[in-house]
Design a protein around this motif. Structure first.
Motif, PDB file in Angstrom:
ATOM      1  N   TYR A 203    -126.699 -36.382  16.217  1.00  0.00           N
ATOM      2  CA  TYR A 203    -125.756 -36.868  15.252  1.00  0.00           C
ATOM      3  C   TYR A 203    -124.286 -36.530  15.582  1.00  0.00           C
ATOM      4  O   TYR A 203    -124.048 -35.282  16.028  1.00  0.00           O
ATOM      5  N   ALA A 204    -123.150 -37.401  15.586  1.00  0.00           N
ATOM      6  CA  ALA A 204    -121.999 -37.199  16.076  1.00  0.00           C
ATOM      7  C   ALA A 204    -121.230 -36.804  14.794  1.00  0.00           C
ATOM      8  O   ALA A 204    -121.430 -36.859  13.747  1.00  0.00           O
ATOM      9  N   VAL A 205    -120.451 -35.424  14.957  1.00  0.00           N
ATOM     10  CA  VAL A 205    -119.583 -34.655  14.144  1.00  0.00           C
ATOM     11  C   VAL A 205    -118.241 -34.872  14.498  1.00  0.00           C
ATOM     12  O   VAL A 205    -117.962 -34.336  15.590  1.00  0.00           O
ATOM     13  N   ALA A 206    -117.253 -35.490  13.831  1.00  0.00           N
ATOM     14  CA  ALA A 206    -115.838 -35.691  14.279  1.00  0.00           C
ATOM     15  C   ALA A 206    -115.183 -34.453  13.953  1.00  0.00           C
ATOM     16  O   ALA A 206    -115.304 -33.497  13.137  1.00  0.00           O
ATOM     17  N   VAL A 207    -114.345 -33.951  14.949  1.00  0.00           N
ATOM     18  CA  VAL A 207    -113.526 -32.595  14.830  1.00  0.00           C
ATOM     19  C   VAL A 207    -112.124 -33.124  14.795  1.00  0.00           C
ATOM     20  O   VAL A 207    -111.508 -33.698  15.808  1.00  0.00           O
ATOM     21  N   ASP A 208    -111.155 -32.649  13.795  1.00  0.00           N
ATOM     22  CA  ASP A 208    -109.808 -33.155  13.588  1.00  0.00           C
ATOM     23  C   ASP A 208    -108.959 -31.843  13.146  1.00  0.00           C
ATOM     24  O   ASP A 208    -107.708 -31.952  12.991  1.00  0.00           O
ATOM     25  N   LYS A 214    -120.489 -27.962   9.551  1.00  0.00           N
ATOM     26  CA  LYS A 214    -121.812 -27.940   9.227  1.00  0.00           C
ATOM     27  C   LYS A 214    -122.466 -28.927  10.260  1.00  0.00           C
ATOM     28  O   LYS A 214    -121.821 -30.194  10.093  1.00  0.00           O
ATOM     29  N   LEU A 215    -123.404 -28.585  10.987  1.00  0.00           N
ATOM     30  CA  LEU A 215    -123.836 -29.679  12.113  1.00  0.00           C
ATOM     31  C   LEU A 215    -125.252 -30.288  11.429  1.00  0.00           C
ATOM     32  O   LEU A 215    -125.554 -31.459  11.712  1.00  0.00           O
ATOM     33  N   ILE A 216    -126.171 -29.294  10.813  1.00  0.00           N
ATOM     34  CA  ILE A 216    -127.536 -29.685  10.410  1.00  0.00           C
ATOM     35  C   ILE A 216    -127.758 -28.940   9.076  1.00  0.00           C
ATOM     36  O   ILE A 216    -127.489 -27.818   9.046  1.00  0.00           O
ATOM     37  N   SER A 217    -128.236 -29.609   8.364  1.00  0.00           N
ATOM     38  CA  SER A 217    -129.007 -28.863   6.988  1.00  0.00           C
ATOM     39  C   SER A 217    -130.178 -29.327   6.784  1.00  0.00           C
ATOM     40  O   SER A 217    -130.741 -30.592   6.976  1.00  0.00           O
ATOM     41  N   HIS A 218    -130.952 -28.367   6.372  1.00  0.00           N
ATOM     42  CA  HIS A 218    -132.524 -28.428   5.799  1.00  0.00           C
ATOM     43  C   HIS A 218    -132.670 -28.381   4.587  1.00  0.00           C
ATOM     44  O   HIS A 218    -131.963 -27.258   3.948  1.00  0.00           O
ATOM     45  N   PRO A 219    -133.666 -28.878   3.805  1.00  0.00           N
ATOM     46  CA  PRO A 219    -134.030 -28.453   2.342  1.00  0.00           C
ATOM     47  C   PRO A 219    -134.409 -27.073   2.216  1.00  0.00           C
ATOM     48  O   PRO A 219    -134.253 -26.427   1.258  1.00  0.00           O
ATOM     49  N   ARG A 220    -135.066 -26.289   3.331  1.00  0.00           N
ATOM     50  CA  ARG A 220    -135.498 -25.127   3.373  1.00  0.00           C
ATOM     51  C   ARG A 220    -135.358 -24.677   4.613  1.00  0.00           C
ATOM     52  O   ARG A 220    -135.119 -25.279   5.545  1.00  0.00           O
TER      53      ARG A 220
END
Length: 247
Positions: A203-208, A214-220
């Motif tokens: 998954y691409a994350v733009a940096v400006d 935040k790169l990755i989030s899990h429900p638990r």
């Protein structure tokens, strides 16, 4: 948390530090009103996660007399620049005063132990409550209400892991520099600087701007593998992990 003694006086602010959203403040001029101090760093995930509560308390209690002051104490190279701090305060829409603790002078006066950290002083300038790390939001808000004579229900938990009685699983330790490999966490963040993008598990994350992304989030809280690819023009100073609900 209540302090062990009842006579700890608020330290003064050193002169000639940069202030944001206000002209320079003096602690002795705040006598007569409660003051909430929070040490934070815009490059630290756990600092970022507390800001919504800080903004909510400012909206609720500043009209009743609460003075809130953020003390920005850098823990990473990208947040050392006062202009970067000023830009972060604007980007994060912080409405209260922020002082830039350039060489951790205020940090040393407080004997502070980490990020984030909150210190609540009463109308006499005496410490009545403090908290290190995330959490403790209901306790801090109730202490604010006591000082102001306001009895209201605290801000509702903004995340499941902030709810009273929530059971959290320990997260992996933060890692300096770019990191790929196994981890256990509720979310994965990276301290990034430059212009470009990174890829986290495809998954691409733009940096400006410099900051904590935040790169990755899990429900638990989840045990997983991170594959981080840092693109051209971007520097990764650390990979950080925040807790999640126990599985």
């Amino acid at each position: 948390m209540r302090p062990p003694v009842d006579h700890i006086q608020a330290p003064p602010f050193p002169p000639r530090l940069p202030w944001i959203n206000v002209a320079a403040l003096r602690m002795d001029q705040q006598l007569g009103r409660p003051v909430l101090i929070e040490f934070w760093d815009f490059c630290r995930a756990n600092s970022i996660r507390t800001l919504a509560y800080m903004k909510a308390w400012h909206e609720r209690y500043e009209p009743a007399g609460l003075r809130m002051i953020g003390v920005h104490a850098s823990g990473f190279a990208p947040s050392l620049d006062p202009e970067a701090v000023r830009a972060a305060v604007a980007r994060l829409e912080l409405p209260y005063p922020v002082v830039v603790d350039l060489e951790h002078q205020i940090w040393q006066l407080y004997g502070n132990a980490g990020w984030p950290a909150r210190y609540l002083f009463d109308q006499r300038g005496l410490l009545v409550d403090y908290h290190y790390g995330e959490g403790g939001y209901r306790e801090t808000e109730r202490a604010i209400g006591e000082l102001l004579g306001i009895d209201r229900e605290p801000v509702s938990p903004l995340r499941a892991e902030d709810a009273p009685g929530a059971l959290l699983a320990p997260q992996s330790e933060d890692v300096a520099g770019p990191y790929s490999g196994p981890y256990q966490a509720g979310a994965v963040w990276a301290v990034l600087d430059g212009q470009g993008s990174v890829s986290a598990n495809g998954y691409a994350v733009a940096v400006d701007h410099p900051g904590c992304y935040k790169l990755i989030s899990h429900p638990r809280s989840t045990a997983a593998e991170l594959e981080l690819v840092v693109g051209e023009g971007v520097s990764c100073h650390a990979v950080c992990f925040t807790p999640g609900l126990a599985p």
